[in-house]
Design an enzyme around this catalytic site. Structure first.
Site, PDB file in Angstrom:
ATOM      1  NE  ARG A 192       0.928  10.685   9.802  1.00 29.82           N
ATOM      2  CZ  ARG A 192       0.632   9.657   9.030  1.00 29.82           C
ATOM      3  NH1 ARG A 192      -0.553   9.111   9.098  1.00 29.82           N
ATOM      4  NH2 ARG A 192       1.518   9.186   8.185  1.00 29.82           N
ATOM      5  CG  ASP A 237       3.752   1.751   9.277  1.00 31.74           C
ATOM      6  OD1 ASP A 237       3.379   2.648  10.052  1.00 31.74           O
ATOM      7  OD2 ASP A 237       4.052   1.963   8.089  1.00 31.74           O
ATOM      8  CB  CYS A 240      -4.431  10.985  11.653  1.00 34.93           C
ATOM      9  SG  CYS A 240      -2.821  10.229  11.672  1.00 34.93           S
ATOM     10  NE  ARG A 298      -6.692   4.772   5.892  1.00 35.67           N
ATOM     11  CZ  ARG A 298      -5.740   5.232   6.690  1.00 35.67           C
ATOM     12  NH1 ARG A 298      -5.984   5.470   7.946  1.00 35.67           N
ATOM     13  NH2 ARG A 298      -4.524   5.478   6.225  1.00 35.67           N
ATOM     14  CE  LYS A 332      -1.291   1.760   4.025  1.00 32.93           C
ATOM     15  NZ  LYS A 332      -1.142   3.154   4.453  1.00 32.93           N
ATOM     16  CG  ASN A 333       2.518   2.718   3.521  1.00 34.39           C
ATOM     17  OD1 ASN A 333       1.348   3.067   3.336  1.00 34.39           O
ATOM     18  ND2 ASN A 333       3.015   2.509   4.731  1.00 34.39           N
TER      19      ASN A 333
END
Ligand code: EPU
Length: 424
Positions: free
Chosen positions: A121, A309, A116, A401, A22-23
């Site tokens: 961030r 993560d 978030c 997500r 995803k990233n």
């Protein structure tokens, strides 16, 4: 809003195919804005974040086709240079259209993403880098407006911040610099494999980038980029999450297929130190649960250190591992929302100032819990797999997500998980 019912007592075995990252996909999709020609991107995971990115690109004028992991994008004409709040607020990574828009149009107007649950961030380092290439940045009405009136010009830029390098900040500057005049040197660049994947794709489009994967990246500007066919790297965080599932619940062993074991060294080293048996081949990793599991002390760091993560998932493992484990997150010190929910399931965790001290308990018990962000949700699913009873996890849109069909993949390994509408 859907919810999961995770039936506890899982015993997992078999193999699982790991999806594309995803990233890595998000900046790679944004980079297709840099050319008028067609780009074919393979192994794009079907998760809501990649869908949001494609919506942003379509809104900017890109033609997009998507079929089973392959996305075809053509951005012959840009209709707009604006990424509005409506789309940006859904996903912080939308800021990575700033670099390509600036490179292609000499201006960009992108709504500020805001904070978030994992922390503040900021994007100060992104702006510092883009200003270093000659853009002027102004913030007004919640939007950042960037303009390079005289075009972008290469320079030597220091991107390091107090929490280390910035991944998407490095991506943004790299994407702007590929079409700038002259040579850009990014010092303090992020070394993550996702940055290397983006650089590989840009080079295949005709860019001249060297040093990606080190803290000093050099980019010699070119006048235009062409189309490309690119396959995204495997998702090391999805892979790490399945390794932790194996460490917690493997019946015999589970095997991850289509992974790059090198990207996971920090994670597999810790799991081995906890007593798990790990076997690596070229693109597979197998894990068997420890016979006498022990905890560990981990501190998150930029790559090749232990990834932030994977912090929440390790907390889930340590919550059920005898002894004391200490987990410190230096990248996002506030990223411990999972700890409060796991405490509701009986975990013994004390969080103070970016550090969790976890005293492993013998059993956790099911409770209704709420997913708060992507990796925290994964930690709750992992805890639910072993808890006594049926854990109800609400707000699973957080997990959708970034994990491609995590429930189906765990069910294939032997877990018992139901996905239900919120009101069921
Ligand atoms: N930072 C600044 N200023 C900036 C940018 C970042 O101070 O302008 C700080 C951040 O507050 C943080 C540190 O620098 O303390 C690192 O943040 P980074 O910019 O590297 O994060 P990111 O690029 O926005 C990516 C991943 C995150 C992952 C981080 C760190 C994507 C789409 N997101 O975010 O992934 O946690 O790098 O590795 O690539 C996730 O997948 O769950 C996720 C949050």
């Amino acid at each position: 809003m859907e919810k999961f019912i995770v039936h506890g007592g899982a015993e997992l075995e078999g193999s699982v195919n790991i999806s594309g990252s995803k990233n890595a996909s998000l900046p790679i999709l944004a980079a297709t804005l840099l050319t008028k020609e067609q780009c074919v991107i393979r192994r794009v995971p079907d998760v809501s974040d990649t869908n949001y990115m494609l919506q942003i690109l379509q809104n900017l004028g890109a033609e997009v086709e998507r079929a089973s992991g392959t996305v075809i994008i053509k951005c012959e004409k840009l209709r707009s240079h604006e990424a509005p709040y409506d789309l940006v607020r859904k996903m912080r990574a939308s800021v990575c259209v700033m670099g390509p828009l600036l490179a292609r149009h000499n201006r960009a107007n992108v709504s500020l993403p805001g904070g978030c649950v994992i922390g503040d961030r900021p994007i100060d380092l992104h702006l510092r880098g883009l200003e270093g290439l000659g853009a002027e940045a102004t913030v007004e009405g919640g939007n950042v407006h960037l303009e390079a009136r005289y075009g972008l010009k290469g320079d030597t830029i220091d991107m390091s911040g107090k929490h280390g390098a910035t991944v998407l900040g490095t991506d943004n500057v790299m994407m702007a610099a590929v079409l700038a005049q002259g040579t850009t040197v990014i010092n303090g660049a992020a070394c993550e494999p996702e940055v290397v994947d983006l650089a590989d794709m840009l080079n295949a489009m005709g860019a001249k980038i060297t040093g990606a994967g080190t803290s000093c990246i050099t980019i010699e500007g070119v006048s235009e980029l062409g189309g490309v066919e690119h396959t995204v790297i495997p998702d090391r965080i999805e892979a790490g999450t399945f390794l932790v599932a194996g460490a917690m619940a493997a019946k015999s062993k589970i095997t991850l297929k289509r992974v790059n074991p090198e990207h996971l060294t920090a994670v597999t080293d810790v799991l081995e130190s906890c007593g798990c048996k790990i076997e690596k081949e070229e693109d597979t990793i197998s894990i068997s649960k420890a016979e006498n599991p022990i905890g560990a002390n981990i501190t998150t760091e930029p790559y090749p250190g232990f990834p932030t993560d994977m912090q929440a998932q390790m907390c889930a493992l340590f919550a059920l591992t005898p002894g004391i484990s200490v987990v410190t997150d230096t990248i996002f010190p506030q990223r411990f929302m999972h700890a409060s929910e796991m405490k509701r399931m009986g975990a013994d965790i004390k969080v103070d100032d970016g550090t969790a001290v976890i005293n492993g308990v013998e059993k956790m018990s099911a409770a209704p819990v709420m997913a708060s962000d992507l990796r925290a949700s994964a930690a709750l699913v992992l805890s639910g797999l072993l808890a006594k009873g049926n854990t109800e996890i609400s707000r699973v849109y957080h997990i959708d997500r970034g994990y491609e069909h995590i429930d189906d993949k765990l069910i294939d390994l032997g877990a018992n998980i139901e996905r239900l509408p919120a009101n069921a």
